[in-house]
Motif scaffolding. Structure first.
Motif, PDB file in Angstrom:
ATOM      1  N   TYR A   6      22.139  23.103 -12.067  1.00 25.37           N
ATOM      2  CA  TYR A   6      22.125  22.804 -10.644  1.00 25.37           C
ATOM      3  C   TYR A   6      20.903  21.954 -10.315  1.00 25.37           C
ATOM      4  O   TYR A   6      19.910  21.944 -11.035  1.00 25.37           O
ATOM      5  CB  TYR A   6      22.119  24.095  -9.817  1.00 25.37           C
ATOM      6  N   GLU A   7      21.001  21.212  -9.205  1.00 18.10           N
ATOM      7  CA  GLU A   7      19.891  20.393  -8.746  1.00 18.10           C
ATOM      8  C   GLU A   7      19.088  21.177  -7.713  1.00 18.10           C
ATOM      9  O   GLU A   7      19.650  21.869  -6.871  1.00 18.10           O
ATOM     10  CB  GLU A   7      20.398  19.089  -8.146  1.00 18.10           C
ATOM     11  N   ALA A   8      17.787  21.070  -7.787  1.00 11.31           N
ATOM     12  CA  ALA A   8      16.914  21.790  -6.862  1.00 11.31           C
ATOM     13  C   ALA A   8      15.660  20.978  -6.617  1.00 11.31           C
ATOM     14  O   ALA A   8      15.477  19.895  -7.191  1.00 11.31           O
ATOM     15  CB  ALA A   8      16.574  23.173  -7.419  1.00 11.31           C
ATOM     16  N   ARG A   9      14.811  21.525  -5.768  1.00 14.72           N
ATOM     17  CA  ARG A   9      13.532  20.871  -5.488  1.00 14.72           C
ATOM     18  C   ARG A   9      12.410  21.864  -5.702  1.00 14.72           C
ATOM     19  O   ARG A   9      12.521  23.024  -5.290  1.00 14.72           O
ATOM     20  CB  ARG A   9      13.497  20.347  -4.052  1.00 14.72           C
ATOM     21  N   ILE A  10      11.346  21.428  -6.339  1.00 21.06           N
ATOM     22  CA  ILE A  10      10.209  22.311  -6.559  1.00 21.06           C
ATOM     23  C   ILE A  10       9.435  22.463  -5.254  1.00 21.06           C
ATOM     24  O   ILE A  10       9.010  21.474  -4.645  1.00 21.06           O
ATOM     25  CB  ILE A  10       9.300  21.765  -7.671  1.00 21.06           C
ATOM     26  N   ILE A  11       9.270  23.707  -4.813  1.00 22.70           N
ATOM     27  CA  ILE A  11       8.514  23.960  -3.586  1.00 22.70           C
ATOM     28  C   ILE A  11       7.176  24.635  -3.870  1.00 22.70           C
ATOM     29  O   ILE A  11       6.351  24.746  -2.964  1.00 22.70           O
ATOM     30  CB  ILE A  11       9.330  24.791  -2.576  1.00 22.70           C
ATOM     31  N   ALA A  12       6.952  25.058  -5.118  1.00 21.79           N
ATOM     32  CA  ALA A  12       5.654  25.645  -5.463  1.00 21.79           C
ATOM     33  C   ALA A  12       5.524  25.718  -6.972  1.00 21.79           C
ATOM     34  O   ALA A  12       6.519  25.801  -7.697  1.00 21.79           O
ATOM     35  CB  ALA A  12       5.498  27.038  -4.861  1.00 21.79           C
ATOM     36  N   ARG A  13       4.290  25.690  -7.415  1.00 20.56           N
ATOM     37  CA  ARG A  13       3.987  25.940  -8.824  1.00 20.56           C
ATOM     38  C   ARG A  13       2.843  26.939  -8.870  1.00 20.56           C
ATOM     39  O   ARG A  13       1.797  26.728  -8.256  1.00 20.56           O
ATOM     40  CB  ARG A  13       3.592  24.645  -9.540  1.00 20.56           C
ATOM     41  N   GLN A  14       3.063  28.014  -9.575  1.00 23.56           N
ATOM     42  CA  GLN A  14       2.056  29.055  -9.712  1.00 23.56           C
ATOM     43  C   GLN A  14       1.830  29.295 -11.198  1.00 23.56           C
ATOM     44  O   GLN A  14       2.582  30.012 -11.841  1.00 23.56           O
ATOM     45  CB  GLN A  14       2.523  30.337  -9.005  1.00 23.56           C
ATOM     46  N   GLY A  15       0.803  28.651 -11.747  1.00 25.30           N
ATOM     47  CA  GLY A  15       0.590  28.720 -13.188  1.00 25.30           C
ATOM     48  C   GLY A  15       1.720  28.034 -13.925  1.00 25.30           C
ATOM     49  O   GLY A  15       2.019  26.862 -13.691  1.00 25.30           O
ATOM     50  N   LYS A  16       2.401  28.782 -14.788  1.00 20.20           N
ATOM     51  CA  LYS A  16       3.521  28.223 -15.544  1.00 20.20           C
ATOM     52  C   LYS A  16       4.869  28.519 -14.891  1.00 20.20           C
ATOM     53  O   LYS A  16       5.915  28.210 -15.450  1.00 20.20           O
ATOM     54  CB  LYS A  16       3.504  28.757 -16.976  1.00 20.20           C
ATOM     55  N   THR A  17       4.821  29.131 -13.731  1.00 25.57           N
ATOM     56  CA  THR A  17       6.052  29.467 -13.021  1.00 25.57           C
ATOM     57  C   THR A  17       6.286  28.494 -11.866  1.00 25.57           C
ATOM     58  O   THR A  17       5.358  28.202 -11.099  1.00 25.57           O
ATOM     59  CB  THR A  17       5.986  30.903 -12.464  1.00 25.57           C
ATOM     60  N   TYR A  18       7.507  28.011 -11.773  1.00 24.69           N
ATOM     61  CA  TYR A  18       7.900  27.110 -10.691  1.00 24.69           C
ATOM     62  C   TYR A  18       8.837  27.848  -9.742  1.00 24.69           C
ATOM     63  O   TYR A  18       9.679  28.634 -10.185  1.00 24.69           O
ATOM     64  CB  TYR A  18       8.630  25.884 -11.237  1.00 24.69           C
ATOM     65  N   ILE A  19       8.677  27.602  -8.459  1.00 19.66           N
ATOM     66  CA  ILE A  19       9.635  28.080  -7.471  1.00 19.66           C
ATOM     67  C   ILE A  19      10.451  26.886  -7.025  1.00 19.66           C
ATOM     68  O   ILE A  19       9.898  25.874  -6.578  1.00 19.66           O
ATOM     69  CB  ILE A  19       8.933  28.706  -6.244  1.00 19.66           C
ATOM     70  N   VAL A  20      11.765  26.962  -7.182  1.00 12.96           N
ATOM     71  CA  VAL A  20      12.640  25.854  -6.790  1.00 12.96           C
ATOM     72  C   VAL A  20      13.591  26.312  -5.696  1.00 12.96           C
ATOM     73  O   VAL A  20      13.873  27.505  -5.547  1.00 12.96           O
ATOM     74  CB  VAL A  20      13.441  25.307  -7.993  1.00 12.96           C
ATOM     75  N   GLU A  21      14.058  25.353  -4.929  1.00 10.64           N
ATOM     76  CA  GLU A  21      14.995  25.632  -3.842  1.00 10.64           C
ATOM     77  C   GLU A  21      16.199  24.720  -4.013  1.00 10.64           C
ATOM     78  O   GLU A  21      16.048  23.497  -4.111  1.00 10.64           O
ATOM     79  CB  GLU A  21      14.324  25.374  -2.491  1.00 10.64           C
ATOM     80  N   ASP A  22      17.403  25.309  -4.064  1.00  2.00           N
ATOM     81  CA  ASP A  22      18.597  24.492  -4.282  1.00  2.00           C
ATOM     82  C   ASP A  22      19.112  23.935  -2.960  1.00  2.00           C
ATOM     83  O   ASP A  22      18.511  24.122  -1.890  1.00  2.00           O
ATOM     84  CB  ASP A  22      19.679  25.287  -5.029  1.00  2.00           C
ATOM     85  N   GLN A  23      20.246  23.249  -3.014  1.00  2.26           N
ATOM     86  CA  GLN A  23      20.783  22.575  -1.836  1.00  2.26           C
ATOM     87  C   GLN A  23      21.294  23.544  -0.781  1.00  2.26           C
ATOM     88  O   GLN A  23      21.501  23.156   0.372  1.00  2.26           O
ATOM     89  CB  GLN A  23      21.893  21.604  -2.267  1.00  2.26           C
ATOM     90  N   LEU A  24      21.482  24.800  -1.155  1.00  2.00           N
ATOM     91  CA  LEU A  24      21.884  25.841  -0.193  1.00  2.00           C
ATOM     92  C   LEU A  24      20.666  26.634   0.297  1.00  2.00           C
ATOM     93  O   LEU A  24      20.835  27.670   0.939  1.00  2.00           O
ATOM     94  CB  LEU A  24      22.901  26.784  -0.843  1.00  2.00           C
TER      95      LEU A  24
END
Length: 292
Positions: free
Chosen positions: A2-20
């Motif tokens: 799925y396609e998403a957008r990165i809204i945060a990076r915390q160390g090696k963890t990324y938080i992404v948000e999809d189109q929904l």
């Protein structure tokens, strides 16, 4: 996938948000380890573990600077609007403002200048009229705000519809406090200015994209005391000063560097007060930094 957008990076963890607008925690493949807040990415979904950021999609622009170790560091990507925040305290330099403005011009972003902590203007004798005379015609919007009192926040909020914005500036100028007001909450950690050194403490260590006005994004970036944008070549620097544009190509010499050459159209414009002297001096200072 799925396609998403990165809204945060915390160390090696990324938080992404999809189109929904659903959010997921992800790790990144090696080819996507340089993803930053604002990037559009392709992700692979897993049921029993974190999802994986597989690929960074092409960027329309990126906000990049030279860090303290002389390395290129990208702060955010796919930005529509840069809000440069200054305040009466901590003290600021117009050189820092002009570096951000050049960065915005070369990345084809809207740019606004925000003078926060309006309640301190008299105490620190900040000359708003002088700043307006320099910048009012060089930025898309000029805001005077007080995050403490809530003044000017509505005007900023109205400018953030359906776009991705990033708030930049020194530590301690109140970027997180402004965003708290924009979001009508106090969830973002803020700190006071160090009274001993009068420089802001870093309260934002990672970039994070907050949702504002339902579909807009506002990114709170780490505060910096210096900001050195990336220029591909020296001549690109002059293109970052929008008031230089009408004079570029009109100098006596085609290879004019606009330093001390005879017949320089930009120097003539400075002498005729068509270009503010502080802007020109900051252009020279930035050229010197590039040559180092």
């Amino acid at each position: 996938m799925y396609e998403a957008r990165i809204i945060a990076r915390q160390g090696k963890t990324y938080i992404v948000e999809d189109q929904l607008h659903q959010q997921y925690q992800c790790h990144a493949r090696s080819q996507a380890i340089d993803a930053v807040c604002g990037d559009f990415v392709q992700c692979i979904k897993y049921e029993d573990t974190k999802d994986v950021v597989e690929e960074i999609l092409p960027r329309k622009n990126q906000i990049t600077r030279i860090d303290n170790f002389n390395r290129e560091k990208t702060l955010a990507a796919n930005i529509d609007h840069i809000l440069v925040v200054i305040a009466p305290n901590p003290a600021f330099s117009t050189l820092l403002i002009d570096k951000y403005l050049a960065c915005a011009v070369l990345n084809r972003c809207k740019v606004s200048l925000v003078i926060n902590k309006a309640e301190l203007l008299n105490d620190f004798q900040l000359d708003i009229q002088e700043l307006e005379s320099i910048y009012k015609n060089l930025v898309d919007q000029f805001f005077i705000t007080s995050a403490k009192l809530g003044y000017g926040i509505t005007a900023i909020r109205k400018s953030l519809f359906n776009e991705t914005s990033i708030m930049v500036g020194q530590s301690g100028v109140g970027k997180s406090s402004i965003i708290n007001r924009l979001l009508n909450n106090n969830d973002i950690k803020v700190s006071s200015i160090s009274e001993q050194i009068q420089q802001g403490r870093h309260t934002t260590s990672n970039t994070y994209a907050h949702t504002v006005n339902q579909y807009g994004k506002i990114i709170d970036s780490p505060g910096v005391r210096t900001f050195t944008p990336i220029f591909n070549h020296q001549n690109e620097l002059s293109l970052g000063f929008i008031e230089f544009k009408e004079y570029i190509g009109k100098c006596k010499f085609s290879n004019c560097q606009h330093i001390n050459e005879p017949g320089c159209a930009i120097i003539n414009a400075v002498n005729e007060n068509k270009i503010h002297i502080s802007r020109y001096n900051n252009y020279l200072a930035m050229r010197q930094e590039i040559n180092q």
